[in-house]
Design a protein around this motif. Structure first.
Motif, short mmCIF file in Angstrom:
data_model
loop_
_atom_site.label_atom_id
_atom_site.label_comp_id
_atom_site.label_asym_id
_atom_site.label_seq_id
_atom_site.Cartn_x
_atom_site.Cartn_y
_atom_site.Cartn_z
N ARG A 55 0.82 -1.21 0.00
CA ARG A 55 0.00 0.00 0.00
C ARG A 55 0.86 1.26 0.00
O ARG A 55 1.89 1.33 0.68
CB ARG A 55 -0.88 0.06 1.26
CG ARG A 55 -2.08 -0.82 1.27
CD ARG A 55 -2.82 -0.59 2.57
NE ARG A 55 -3.82 -1.60 2.83
CZ ARG A 55 -4.21 -1.97 4.04
NH1 ARG A 55 -3.69 -1.39 5.11
NH2 ARG A 55 -5.13 -2.90 4.21
N ARG A 56 0.38 2.26 -0.73
CA ARG A 56 1.01 3.57 -0.70
C ARG A 56 -0.10 4.61 -0.57
O ARG A 56 -1.10 4.57 -1.31
CB ARG A 56 1.84 3.83 -1.98
CG ARG A 56 3.01 2.86 -2.15
CD ARG A 56 4.06 3.03 -1.06
NE ARG A 56 5.22 2.15 -1.27
CZ ARG A 56 5.32 0.91 -0.79
NH1 ARG A 56 4.33 0.40 -0.07
NH2 ARG A 56 6.42 0.19 -1.03
N ILE A 57 0.08 5.54 0.36
CA ILE A 57 -0.94 6.53 0.70
C ILE A 57 -0.47 7.92 0.28
O ILE A 57 0.72 8.24 0.43
CB ILE A 57 -1.22 6.53 2.22
CG1 ILE A 57 -1.38 5.11 2.75
CG2 ILE A 57 -2.45 7.39 2.55
CD1 ILE A 57 -2.56 4.35 2.26
N SER A 116 -5.43 11.07 2.50
CA SER A 116 -5.27 9.66 2.83
C SER A 116 -6.31 8.76 2.17
O SER A 116 -6.20 7.53 2.22
CB SER A 116 -5.33 9.45 4.35
OG SER A 116 -6.57 9.88 4.87
N SER A 117 -7.33 9.37 1.53
CA SER A 117 -8.31 8.54 0.81
C SER A 117 -7.78 8.12 -0.56
O SER A 117 -8.37 7.27 -1.22
CB SER A 117 -9.64 9.29 0.65
OG SER A 117 -9.52 10.37 -0.26
N VAL A 141 -5.46 5.98 -2.23
CA VAL A 141 -4.67 4.80 -1.87
C VAL A 141 -4.28 4.03 -3.13
O VAL A 141 -5.13 3.77 -3.99
CB VAL A 141 -5.46 3.87 -0.91
CG1 VAL A 141 -4.60 2.68 -0.51
CG2 VAL A 141 -5.92 4.64 0.31
N HIS A 147 -1.44 0.77 -4.76
CA HIS A 147 -0.71 -0.45 -4.40
C HIS A 147 0.36 -0.67 -5.46
O HIS A 147 0.08 -0.55 -6.66
CB HIS A 147 -1.65 -1.66 -4.34
CG HIS A 147 -1.03 -2.85 -3.70
ND1 HIS A 147 -0.16 -3.68 -4.38
CD2 HIS A 147 -1.14 -3.35 -2.44
CE1 HIS A 147 0.24 -4.65 -3.56
NE2 HIS A 147 -0.35 -4.48 -2.38
N CYS A 186 0.92 10.60 -6.59
CA CYS A 186 -0.52 10.36 -6.61
C CYS A 186 -1.11 10.75 -7.96
O CYS A 186 -0.90 11.88 -8.44
CB CYS A 186 -1.18 11.16 -5.48
SG CYS A 186 -2.99 11.04 -5.46
N GLN A 231 4.66 4.99 2.44
CA GLN A 231 4.24 3.77 3.12
C GLN A 231 4.09 4.07 4.60
O GLN A 231 5.04 4.53 5.25
CB GLN A 231 5.27 2.65 2.91
CG GLN A 231 4.87 1.32 3.53
CD GLN A 231 5.96 0.27 3.38
OE1 GLN A 231 7.14 0.54 3.64
NE2 GLN A 231 5.58 -0.93 2.97
N ASP A 274 2.11 -0.29 7.79
CA ASP A 274 2.09 -1.12 6.58
C ASP A 274 3.44 -1.75 6.26
O ASP A 274 3.55 -2.52 5.30
CB ASP A 274 1.63 -0.29 5.38
CG ASP A 274 0.17 0.13 5.49
OD1 ASP A 274 -0.55 -0.43 6.34
OD2 ASP A 274 -0.26 1.03 4.74
#
Length: 218
Positions: free
Chosen positions: A127-129, A134-135, A137, A139, A151, A160, A164
């Motif tokens: 996972r990468r935020i 933070s919504s 997300v 992978h 993003c 990360q 996680d």
């Protein structure tokens, strides 16, 4: 129906719980939501939980159990509920048994979402935020961003979370095996457990779970 959903971290419990609760028209009762609601509303249990959490201590079982009982007693849960994250250990499972006996209710099913440990680690550690939101997300394998570390939505930096990291995930799995997994045997002794393979598309897993519940109803 009254259902308990159990499975290791990364098994997709929250996602499946939301779909199942909607399909069955019963409330989805998640431990995290209980804590947030009680603390935001300033209930006595919420205040006690906040004290423990502020001190960096684990919230005692009796507080979690009290919150769960209060929620299950609400009018919208009269015809059923789906528990997600509760019970988390044998003490909580026995408390739930006692509450259901006292209120002349019974569990209909315990769904055990089964995922290989290596897959759990891959799901969570990948996972990468987004730092901006933070919504957002991603992978690294299953839903990679177009540009590594960036993003797609807002251009923010992807990172990360500490929770996680692989070493943290493996510690969480150790806790799951020692504390939560024993409740599966507790409910197997009552003939309530159905194991649901949780690999594959979300919809496929939901179909497996719904089919299992239909067999329970039959």
């Amino acid at each position: 129906m009254r259902i308990v959903l159990v499975g290791p971290p990364g098994a997709g419990k929250g996602t499946q719980a939301a779909f199942l609760a909607k399909n069955l028209a019963i409330p989805h009762i998640a431990t995290g939501d209980l804590f947030r609601a009680n603390m935001s509303q300033g209930t006595q249990l919420g205040q006690k939980a906040k004290e423990y959490m502020s001190a960096g201590q684990l919230v005692p079982d009796e507080i979690t159990i009290g919150m769960a009982k209060d929620r299950m007693a609400q009018p919208d849960a009269a015809s059923g509920f789906l528990l997600d994250g509760f019970p988390r250990n044998i003490a909580q499972a026995r408390a739930l048994d006692g509450y259901l006996d006292e209120t002349d209710q019974k569990l209909d099913a315990v769904l055990d979402l089964e995922v290989p440990e290596d897959e759990v680690v891959k799901r969570i550690a990948g996972r990468r935020i987004c730092r901006n939101d933070s919504s957002h997300v991603f992978h690294v394998e299953y839903s990679a961003p177009k540009t590594d570390g960036v993003c797609d939505v807002c251009g923010g930096e992807l990172y990360q979370r500490e929770d996680d990291r692989e070493e943290t995930v493996r510690k969480r799995l150790e806790v799951y095996h020692s504390e939560t997994e024993p409740i599966i045997d507790h409910y197997k002794a009552q003939g309530l457990v159905t194991t649901i393979p949780a690999l594959g598309a979300v919809g496929e897993v939901t179909e497996r779970a719904m089919s299992a519940l239909q067999r329970t109803r039959a």
